[in-house]
Write an enzyme that holds these catalytic residues in place. Structure first.
Site, PDB file in Angstrom:
ATOM      1  CG  ASP A 218      -1.866   1.163   1.289  1.00 55.29           C
ATOM      2  OD1 ASP A 218      -1.782   2.046   0.412  1.00 55.29           O
ATOM      3  OD2 ASP A 218      -2.710   1.192   2.200  1.00 55.29           O
ATOM      4  CD  GLU A 245      -4.692  -0.543  -1.402  1.00 47.95           C
ATOM      5  OE1 GLU A 245      -5.193   0.089  -0.456  1.00 47.95           O
ATOM      6  OE2 GLU A 245      -4.753  -1.792  -1.479  1.00 47.95           O
ATOM      7  CD  GLU A 273      -7.310   4.233   1.819  1.00 49.74           C
ATOM      8  OE1 GLU A 273      -7.082   4.788   2.911  1.00 49.74           O
ATOM      9  OE2 GLU A 273      -6.556   3.355   1.335  1.00 49.74           O
ATOM     10  CG  ASP A 296     -13.724   4.109   3.505  1.00 48.53           C
ATOM     11  OD1 ASP A 296     -14.863   4.300   3.971  1.00 48.53           O
ATOM     12  OD2 ASP A 296     -12.770   3.699   4.189  1.00 48.53           O
ATOM     13  CG  HIS A 323     -10.113   1.748   2.633  1.00 48.96           C
ATOM     14  ND1 HIS A 323     -10.556   2.639   3.592  1.00 48.96           N
ATOM     15  CD2 HIS A 323      -8.862   1.392   3.008  1.00 48.96           C
ATOM     16  CE1 HIS A 323      -9.609   2.834   4.487  1.00 48.96           C
ATOM     17  NE2 HIS A 323      -8.570   2.078   4.159  1.00 48.96           N
ATOM     18  CD  GLU A 343      -8.299  -2.911   3.210  1.00 48.11           C
ATOM     19  OE1 GLU A 343      -7.123  -2.594   3.483  1.00 48.11           O
ATOM     20  OE2 GLU A 343      -9.116  -2.117   2.700  1.00 48.11           O
TER      21      GLU A 343
END
Length: 397
Positions: A218, A245, A273, A296, A323, A343
């Site tokens: 990430d 990511e 995200e 998200d 997310h 996730e």
């Protein structure tokens, strides 16, 4: 059946001094893996390199939105936004909620978004809108006595499968997860030596987990295109990095498109995200910026907007893996074929045990067992606000 109207909407924040376990999951005690020299856009400044809290990542805090129908049913949701978000909910968004029927979710969203467009569109305002939207879905589910996933059309699979985000992919493997995503520790400002450290840690984890376990990095918006391209290529050759990511700033659509063209065949680029609304994701999709988008649900506009984002991605054969966000994403993922896994963010300080993401705020929050979960069939999102959690209402309307 007569649909009740909405009587009250209220916005709360956690009491001053409360730390860790809220919706602002970066607000953790010192020594937590989530704040341990993680690469960020601010890492170009040495003073802000060792800790994300040093530049204020945890300052917003949690936002709790509670909506009450006239017959007494109450729904709620948690997201980030803190006092600024509470002000937006109480002073602006409340006028579109109170007096509406609790089924008027689409109209309420439309009015919230277009009434704030001159100072909103993304970021904090969308966090607040998302919190209201999620609370409305929770309220509707509780009034109907159904889980939110049934309101969304019902599950398309019996259980969810998870990858884990945290500093210990080797621990995640033993806990039954399908993969482990690590925070990148060193960005461009730390030069070739930092790049070597990133690759060395990845190689160490690959040796621990073997060849078949997914490993991901990430980037948290911290890299430039050149660095991201070199990292992706060398990480693939040496350790079979499954995806890289959010390596670039979220507005660099052109950089993402070029990165995706240049990474090794078989490696994935993921992002989203920190993107919001169908319009932001439409740009990511039309420019072919990512193989997986990661909205998200507490930041992108809520369930109402995530439905539209997912449909856009599905039409283009792009996966949607939201997310984090605990129950708020679980109820969505289980209803969508183009969301084949989910996730789970490891909130234990050492990323070595499974703990609820919003432990201090929510009761009955489900967690994966052996990397799997059957989403509970309790009404709404299936959680309750913890009465022991000290909240305050900073604004009223």
């Amino acid at each position: 059946m007569t649909v009740p109207s909405i009587k009250h909407i209220r916005a709360f924040v956690m009491q001053d001094g409360a730390e860790g376990g809220g919706a602002d999951y970066h607000d953790q005690t010192d020594g937590h893996w989530i704040d341990d020299h993680v690469a960020t856009p601010m890492a170009r400044y040495p003073a802000y390199r060792a800790s994300r809290k040093s530049f204020g990542l945890n300052l917003l805090g949690s936002l709790v939105v509670e909506i009450e129908a006239e017959e007494g049913t109450t729904g709620f949701a948690v997201t980030t936004g803190g006092e600024p978000g509470a002000w937006i909910v109480e002073k602006h968004l409340s006028r579109f909620v109170e007096g509406s029927r609790l089924t008027d979710i689409e109209r309420i969203w439309d009015q919230m978004y277009f009434s704030t467009i001159y100072y909103g569109r993304k970021g904090l305002v969308l966090n607040a809108i998302s919190g209201v939207d999620l609370a409305l879905w929770d309220l509707l589910g509780k009034w109907r006595g159904e889980p939110v996933y049934q309101l969304l059309g019902g599950p398309v699979r019996d259980e969810l499968i998870f990858y884990a985000t945290g500093a210990r992919p080797d621990a995640a493997q033993k806990l039954g997860f399908i993969g482990g995503k690590m925070p990148l520790h060193h960005g461009p400002a730390e030069g070739e030596e930092g790049l070597k450290k990133n690759l060395a840690l990845l190689a160490e984890m690959r040796a621990r987990v073997g060849p078949d376990f997914w490993l991901m990095y990430d980037g948290w918006m911290s890299l430039d295109l050149d660095y991201a391209t070199r990292l992706a290529s060398r990480a693939w050759d040496q350790s079979q990095l499954k995806w890289i990511e959010e390596p670039l700033p979220p507005d660099d659509y052109w950089g993402y498109a070029e990165l995706r063209r240049n990474v090794p065949r078989g490696q994935l680029v993921t992002t989203g995200e920190h993107e919001a609304t169908r319009w932001g994701f439409r740009l990511l999709l039309e420019m072919e910026c990512a193989d997986i988008i990661q909205p998200d649900v507490g930041w992108c506009g809520g369930i109402t907007e995530l439905i539209k984002i997912s449909a856009l991605a599905d039409a283009r054969g792009v996966l949607v893996v939201p997310h984090g966000s605990s129950v708020y994403s679980y109820h969505f993922v289980v209803t969508r074929h183009n969301s084949p896994f989910a996730e789970f963010i490891m909130m234990a300080p050492g990323a070595d045990v499974v703990t609820p993401m919003f432990a201090r705020l929510l009761l009955e929050e489900p967690v994966p067992q052996n990397g799997r979960m059957i989403v509970p069939d309790r009404p709404g999102f299936g959680v309750q606000l913890n009465p022991a959690c000290k909240l305050r209402r900073p604004y009223q309307h």
